[in-house]
Enzyme design. Structure first.
Site, short mmCIF file in Angstrom:
data_model
loop_
_atom_site.label_atom_id
_atom_site.label_comp_id
_atom_site.label_asym_id
_atom_site.label_seq_id
_atom_site.Cartn_x
_atom_site.Cartn_y
_atom_site.Cartn_z
N ASN A 219 38.03 37.10 42.53
CA ASN A 219 37.59 37.85 43.72
C ASN A 219 36.07 37.77 43.79
OD1 ASN A 219 37.12 39.63 45.78
ND2 ASN A 219 37.69 41.47 44.63
N TRP A 220 35.59 36.90 44.65
CA TRP A 220 34.14 36.71 44.73
C TRP A 220 33.44 37.82 45.53
CZ3 TRP A 220 33.79 30.74 46.09
CH2 TRP A 220 34.18 30.00 44.96
N LYS A 221 34.23 38.63 46.20
CA LYS A 221 33.65 39.69 47.05
C LYS A 221 32.65 39.07 48.02
CE LYS A 221 34.46 42.78 43.22
NZ LYS A 221 34.23 44.06 42.60
N HIS B 282 41.95 46.86 48.15
CA HIS B 282 40.99 46.93 47.04
C HIS B 282 40.25 48.26 47.12
CE1 HIS B 282 37.52 46.05 44.54
NE2 HIS B 282 38.20 45.04 44.05
N GLU C 176 37.28 48.99 46.88
CA GLU C 176 36.05 48.95 47.70
C GLU C 176 36.40 49.06 49.18
OE1 GLU C 176 34.53 45.36 45.94
OE2 GLU C 176 34.21 46.44 44.07
N GLU D 119 43.94 48.37 39.19
CA GLU D 119 42.50 48.30 38.99
C GLU D 119 41.93 49.71 38.89
OE1 GLU D 119 40.73 44.38 40.40
OE2 GLU D 119 40.79 45.68 42.15
N GLY E 57 33.59 46.58 37.96
CA GLY E 57 32.16 46.27 38.05
C GLY E 57 31.28 47.13 37.16
N SER F 252 36.51 44.72 35.05
CA SER F 252 35.63 44.19 34.01
C SER F 252 36.36 43.29 33.02
CB SER F 252 34.90 45.33 33.28
OG SER F 252 34.08 46.03 34.19
N GLY G 222 36.56 40.05 39.12
CA GLY G 222 35.40 40.07 40.00
C GLY G 222 34.21 39.38 39.34
N GLY G 223 33.34 40.16 38.74
CA GLY G 223 32.08 39.66 38.17
C GLY G 223 32.22 38.41 37.32
C1 PEP Z 1 37.54 43.57 41.29
O1 PEP Z 1 36.69 43.91 42.08
O2 PEP Z 1 38.67 43.28 41.69
C2 PEP Z 1 37.17 43.53 39.89
C3 PEP Z 1 38.11 43.60 39.01
O3 PEP Z 1 35.83 43.45 39.63
P1 PEP Z 1 35.18 43.29 38.14
O4 PEP Z 1 35.97 42.25 37.43
O5 PEP Z 1 33.77 42.89 38.41
O6 PEP Z 1 35.31 44.62 37.50
#
Ligand code: PEP
Length: 245
Positions: free
Chosen positions: A9-11, A94, A96, A164, A170, A208, A229-230
Site C-alpha cells: 500500500n503505497w498510499k 483503511h 486512514e 490493521e 505507520g 509496521s 505500508g512503509g
Molecule cells: C497500512 O497503512 O496499511 C500499513 C500497514 O502501514 P505501515 O505498514 O506503514 O504500518
C-alpha cells in the site's frame, strides 16, 4: 490451503519515475510461486504500472473506490473504471479513510459489496485504536466492523480481510505475533458465522510489518499475508518481506 498474499500500500507516495525501477527490482528477484503479490499505487499510476507488470505475475490493486457505478461524484473512481485499468484487488475501509475521510462502517460495507458485485477482490480493513485496546474493547470493535462488512454479502468469494490495529499503522510498533494471531483467530470465528466456506477467506495483518517481524507473523495459523505500508515503499525492503514469507 490459503495462499499467502502480500499487498504493498503505497498510499500517497512515490512518483511516476519510481515505477519502472521498483518493478524491475521485484521482477529480477522473481516472485516465489507460493505468494500472491499485489501493488496498490496512487490512482494516476495504475495504467503505467499495469504496463510495467504485464509480463509478471504481480497483481494490480487500488487504494479506494466509490460504491456507485457512475454519476456526478467529482473526484471519485468507480470499480468499473478500476476494472478497465486491470485492477484486481481494492483496499477498502483503511483506517486512514475512516479517520480522515469520514468513512463509517456503513460506507465501508457499501463499498465492499459493490467491489464484490463487480468481481474485484475487496481487501476490507478493520482494526481498533489504542484507546479501544486499552479499554479492552478490541473484540467488540472488530466484531462490529466485520459484521457490517459481511452482512450484505451473499458469498465469501472475492473477499480478503486485513486486520490493521490503528496503533500499529505507520508507528513502528507492531502487534506481537500472539496479539495478532489472537485477533485473526477471532475474525475467523466471526467469518464462519456468516459463511460455511469462510475458511478460504484470507486474513492479512497490517501495521509496521517489515522484514524483521514478518516471518513470525506470517507463521501464525490465521495470518495469511500482509498489507504493508512503509516497508513496501522501497523495493529492497519489500523484497525482504517477500523473501521471508
Ligand atoms: C497500512 O497503512 O496499511 C500499513 C500497514 O502501514 P505501515 O505498514 O506503514 O504500518
Amino acid at each position: 490451503m490459503r495462499k499467502t498474499l502480500l499487498v504493498a500500500n503505497w498510499k500517497m507516495n512515490k512518483s511516476y519515475a519510481d515505477l519502472e525501477p521498483y518493478v524491475s527490482a521485484l521482477v529480477e528477484q522473481g516472485i516465489p510461486k507460493h505468494i500472491d503479490l499485489a501493488l496498490a499505487p496512487p490512482f494516476p499510476f495504475l495504467d503505467k504500472l499495469r504496463q510495467s507488470l504485464k509480463s509478471s505475475s504481480i497483481h494490480l490493486a487500488a487504494q479506494n473506490a466509490h460504491w456507485e457505478s457512475k454519476g456526478a461524484y467529482t473526484g471519485e473512481v468507480s470499480f468499473g473504471i478500476l476494472k478497465e485499468l486491470g485492477v484486481e484487488f481494492v483496499i477498502l475501509g483503511h483506517s486512514e479513510r475512516r479517520q480522515y475521510f469520514g468513512e463509517s462502517d456503513a460506507i465501508v460495507a457499501k463499498k465492499v459489496k459493490a467491489c464484490v458485485d463487480n468481481k474485484l477482490t475487496a481487501i476490507a480493513c478493520v482494526g481498533e485504536s489504542l484507546e479501544e485496546r486499552k479499554a479492552e474493547r478490541t473484540f467488540s470493535v472488530i466484531e462490529k466492523q466485520i459484521h457490517a462488512v459481511m452482512e450484505p454479502l451473499n458469498s465469501s468469494e472475492n473477499l480478503v480481510i486485513a486486520y490493521e490495529p490503528i496503533w500499529a499503522i505507520g508507528t513502528g510498533v507492531t502487534a506481537s505475533a500472539n496479539q495478532a494471531q489472537e485477533v485473526h483467530a477471532f475474525i475467523r470465528t466471526l467469518l464462519a458465522k456468516h459463511f460455511a466456506s469462510s475458511e478460504s477467506i484470507r486474513i492479512l495483518y497490517g501495521g509496521s510489518m517489515n522484514a524483521s517481524n514478518s516471518k513470525e507473523l506470517l507463521q501464525q495459523a490465521d495470518i495469511d499475508g500482509g498489507l504493508v505500508g512503509g516497508a513496501s515503499l522501497d523495493a529492497q525492503s519489500f523484497l525482504g518481506i517477500i523473501n521471508n514469507s
